[in-house]
Design a protein around this motif. Structure first.
Motif, mmCIF file in Angstrom:
data_model
loop_
_atom_site.group_PDB
_atom_site.id
_atom_site.type_symbol
_atom_site.label_atom_id
_atom_site.label_comp_id
_atom_site.label_asym_id
_atom_site.label_seq_id
_atom_site.Cartn_x
_atom_site.Cartn_y
_atom_site.Cartn_z
ATOM 1 N N THR A 75 96.126 105.290 24.969
ATOM 2 C CA THR A 75 95.721 106.796 24.555
ATOM 3 C C THR A 75 97.539 107.382 24.279
ATOM 4 N N GLY A 76 97.678 108.670 22.859
ATOM 5 C CA GLY A 76 98.689 108.455 22.022
ATOM 6 C C GLY A 76 99.020 110.287 22.927
ATOM 7 N N LEU A 77 100.717 110.074 23.794
ATOM 8 C CA LEU A 77 100.795 111.802 23.743
ATOM 9 C C LEU A 77 101.938 112.636 23.255
ATOM 10 N N VAL A 78 101.262 113.645 23.273
ATOM 11 C CA VAL A 78 101.744 113.878 21.635
ATOM 12 C C VAL A 78 102.733 115.638 22.726
ATOM 13 N N GLY A 79 103.004 116.348 21.818
ATOM 14 C CA GLY A 79 103.658 117.656 22.240
ATOM 15 C C GLY A 79 104.772 117.616 21.094
ATOM 16 N N SER A 80 105.482 119.551 21.329
ATOM 17 C CA SER A 80 106.881 119.575 21.017
ATOM 18 C C SER A 80 107.625 119.821 22.193
ATOM 19 N N ASN A 81 108.730 119.093 22.302
ATOM 20 C CA ASN A 81 109.905 119.833 22.632
ATOM 21 C C ASN A 81 109.585 120.340 24.038
ATOM 22 N N GLY A 82 109.670 120.204 24.914
ATOM 23 C CA GLY A 82 109.208 120.881 26.347
ATOM 24 C C GLY A 82 108.473 121.043 26.645
ATOM 25 N N LEU A 241 98.454 103.679 15.795
ATOM 26 C CA LEU A 241 98.097 103.319 17.032
ATOM 27 C C LEU A 241 97.330 103.751 17.684
ATOM 28 N N THR A 242 96.631 104.575 17.064
ATOM 29 C CA THR A 242 95.558 104.933 18.101
ATOM 30 C C THR A 242 94.763 106.690 17.389
ATOM 31 N N ASP A 243 94.242 106.565 17.445
ATOM 32 C CA ASP A 243 92.887 107.900 17.129
ATOM 33 C C ASP A 243 92.846 108.529 18.092
ATOM 34 N N HIS A 244 92.927 108.382 19.826
ATOM 35 C CA HIS A 244 92.696 108.993 21.150
ATOM 36 C C HIS A 244 94.245 109.249 21.335
ATOM 37 N N VAL A 245 94.338 111.259 21.663
ATOM 38 C CA VAL A 245 95.378 111.659 22.317
ATOM 39 C C VAL A 245 95.504 112.346 22.824
ATOM 40 N N ALA A 246 96.308 113.014 23.721
ATOM 41 C CA ALA A 246 96.486 113.537 24.760
ATOM 42 C C ALA A 246 97.215 114.280 24.203
ATOM 43 N N ILE A 247 96.678 116.000 23.710
ATOM 44 C CA ILE A 247 98.066 116.492 22.802
ATOM 45 C C ILE A 247 98.456 117.270 24.832
ATOM 46 N N MET A 248 99.827 117.963 24.524
ATOM 47 C CA MET A 248 100.811 118.871 25.949
ATOM 48 C C MET A 248 100.952 119.977 24.619
ATOM 49 N N VAL A 256 92.020 116.206 25.148
ATOM 50 C CA VAL A 256 92.018 115.429 25.197
ATOM 51 C C VAL A 256 91.137 114.538 24.135
ATOM 52 N N GLY A 257 91.031 113.848 22.775
ATOM 53 C CA GLY A 257 89.975 112.756 22.770
ATOM 54 C C GLY A 257 90.673 112.283 21.108
ATOM 55 N N SER A 258 89.370 111.848 20.388
ATOM 56 C CA SER A 258 89.622 111.363 18.629
ATOM 57 C C SER A 258 90.316 112.943 18.548
ATOM 58 N N VAL A 259 91.579 111.982 17.737
ATOM 59 C CA VAL A 259 92.523 114.048 16.098
ATOM 60 C C VAL A 259 90.321 114.558 16.085
ATOM 61 N N ALA A 260 89.463 113.808 14.973
ATOM 62 C CA ALA A 260 88.341 114.667 14.416
ATOM 63 C C ALA A 260 87.775 115.220 15.777
ATOM 64 N N GLN A 261 87.705 115.084 16.898
ATOM 65 C CA GLN A 261 87.529 115.412 17.832
ATOM 66 C C GLN A 261 87.797 116.940 18.395
ATOM 67 N N ILE A 262 89.253 116.767 18.297
ATOM 68 C CA ILE A 262 89.301 117.782 18.772
ATOM 69 C C ILE A 262 89.415 118.717 17.621
ATOM 70 N N ARG A 263 89.899 117.930 16.465
ATOM 71 C CA ARG A 263 89.582 119.160 15.017
ATOM 72 C C ARG A 263 88.720 119.564 15.148
ATOM 73 N N GLU A 264 87.254 119.724 15.425
ATOM 74 C CA GLU A 264 85.525 120.535 14.921
ATOM 75 C C GLU A 264 85.656 121.313 16.342
ATOM 76 N N LEU A 265 86.608 121.348 17.695
ATOM 77 C CA LEU A 265 86.713 122.215 18.602
ATOM 78 C C LEU A 265 87.277 123.626 18.181
ATOM 79 N N LEU A 266 88.377 123.192 17.117
ATOM 80 C CA LEU A 266 88.963 124.183 17.022
ATOM 81 C C LEU A 266 88.566 125.234 15.889
ATOM 82 N N ASP A 267 87.419 125.585 15.965
ATOM 83 C CA ASP A 267 86.690 126.381 14.789
ATOM 84 C C ASP A 267 87.287 128.245 14.477
ATOM 85 N N ASP A 268 88.043 128.212 14.881
ATOM 86 C CA ASP A 268 88.732 129.547 14.417
ATOM 87 C C ASP A 268 90.077 129.272 13.736
#
Length: 352
Positions: A75-82, A241-248, A256-268
């Motif tokens: 799992t990749g952990l991503v997010g901005s500083n802070g 490395l991985t398509d599975h990410v947790a975004i903070m 949490v999930g694959s990038v494609a799965q997360i992107r599909e949830l962002l209908d707005d």
């Protein structure tokens, strides 16, 4: 790829990463120091956060985080500083206690010594005894894990070979490059063959060849059933490395999930889609009639950039349109199905 690499010569030579069978056997068969692990522990996930919050005085580092990681997943952990990434990793490795909630490693409190035997940690900052050689340092870390001198020597040698440092381990740490220091940190994390690996910016300072070797090693560890949590600000490398990410974001796990799965949830947030056709103007006019198309931009070389909501419905309507009107489509590409783009959406454009 790792299986094809020859073990590094401990007297010198190649610095390539090695996960050859002799190295794995050395790490797996050497007995671990005894730990009091409940009989039910193997049934528990490697890492669980249960509504965890952590305050630094009036500042919230992590806010009501619930997260579960399973074996054999990177799992990749991503997010901005802070965003709270470092706090989350320190909670996972038992360096911090939560203000609220629980962090569990194989069913054990992450703060306990028993839980820490299941965890390998590669920090983002260097903290070495600079007068030591790389081998001396890794052996010292093995002794601190509870291994006797003979076991510490054997495990240190196997770990150094696995990270491609067997031939350079006699040099003093003060003379190591950034990439070599990263390899030494990874070696000490692998010493006790942990089930859970917490890696904070492990690719920082690694040259391109070294990055390929690290990626191969990480994937091999996952194939062996290890659970990896990897933090990185280099999102392109993380996607390799991985398509599975947790975004903070703002101390919370935003998705949490694959990038494609997360992107599909962002209908707005509309998708950007690149289309190349031999009839760009005619196709643009037809696309603007579709209910999910917000806008179409004409570019050079017969290219269109389409902004569309609800991607599944849009692509279904687009396919029907192309077939009915007999348009020739030479290229079709979604431009923003990346970790960088998704992070930007979740942070309101503030992702890095």
């Amino acid at each position: 790829m790792p299986e094809l690499l020859e073990p590094a010569d401990p007297r010198g030579g190649s610095g390539a990463l090695s996960v050859a069978p002799p190295v794995e056997r050395a790490l797996q068969t050497e007995p671990r120091p005894a730990a009091r692990v409940p009989a039910t522990a193997p049934l528990e996930p490697p890492l669980v956060f249960e509504r965890v919050s952590k305050w630094y005085g009036p500042v919230i580092g992590v806010n009501q985080v619930t997260l579960e990681l399973r074996p054999g997943v990177m799992t990749g952990l991503v997010g901005s500083n802070g965003a709270g990434k470092s706090t989350l990793m320190r909670l996972a490795t038992g360096q911090l206690k939560p203000s609220l909630g629980r962090v569990r490693i194989r069913g054990l409190d992450a703060w306990s010594a028993e839980a820490k035997r299941h965890v390998g940690y590669c920090p983002d900052v260097d903290s070495f005894y600079e007068e030591m050689s790389g081998r001396q340092f890794v052996e010292a870390m093995a002794r601190l894990c509870g291994y006797d001198r003979g076991a510490a020597v054997r495990r240190a040698g196997a770990a150094l070979e696995q990270v491609g440092m067997a031939g350079r381990a006699e040099r003093r740490l003060r003379g190591y490059s950034k990439g070599m220091r990263q390899r030494i940190k990874l070696a000490q994390a692998l010493l006790h063959d942990p089930e859970l690996l917490i890696l904070d910016e492990p690719l920082s300072g690694i040259d391109p060849i070294g990055r390929q070797e690290f990626v191969a090693l990480f994937r091999h560890l996952v194939e062996r059933g290890k659970c990896l949590l990897i933090s990185s600000h280099e999102l392109e490398e993380l996607e390799k490395l991985t398509d599975h990410v947790a975004i903070m974001a703002r101390g919370r796990i935003a998705a949490v999930g694959s990038v494609a799965q997360i992107r599909e949830l962002l209908d707005d947030h509309p998708h950007s889609i690149l289309i190349v056709s031999d009839q760009p103007r005619e196709l643009a006019g037809m696309l603007l009639r579709l209910s999910d198309v917000i806008g179409v931009e004409l570019a050079e070389d017969n290219r269109l950039v389409v902004q569309a909501k609800n991607p599944k419905r849009f692509f279904a309507e687009f396919t029907r349109l192309v077939l009915e009107e007999n348009f020739q489509v030479e290229h079709l590409e979604t431009l923003d199905d990346s970790t960088h783009a998704v992070l930007g959406y979740l942070l309101g454009g503030g992702g890095r």
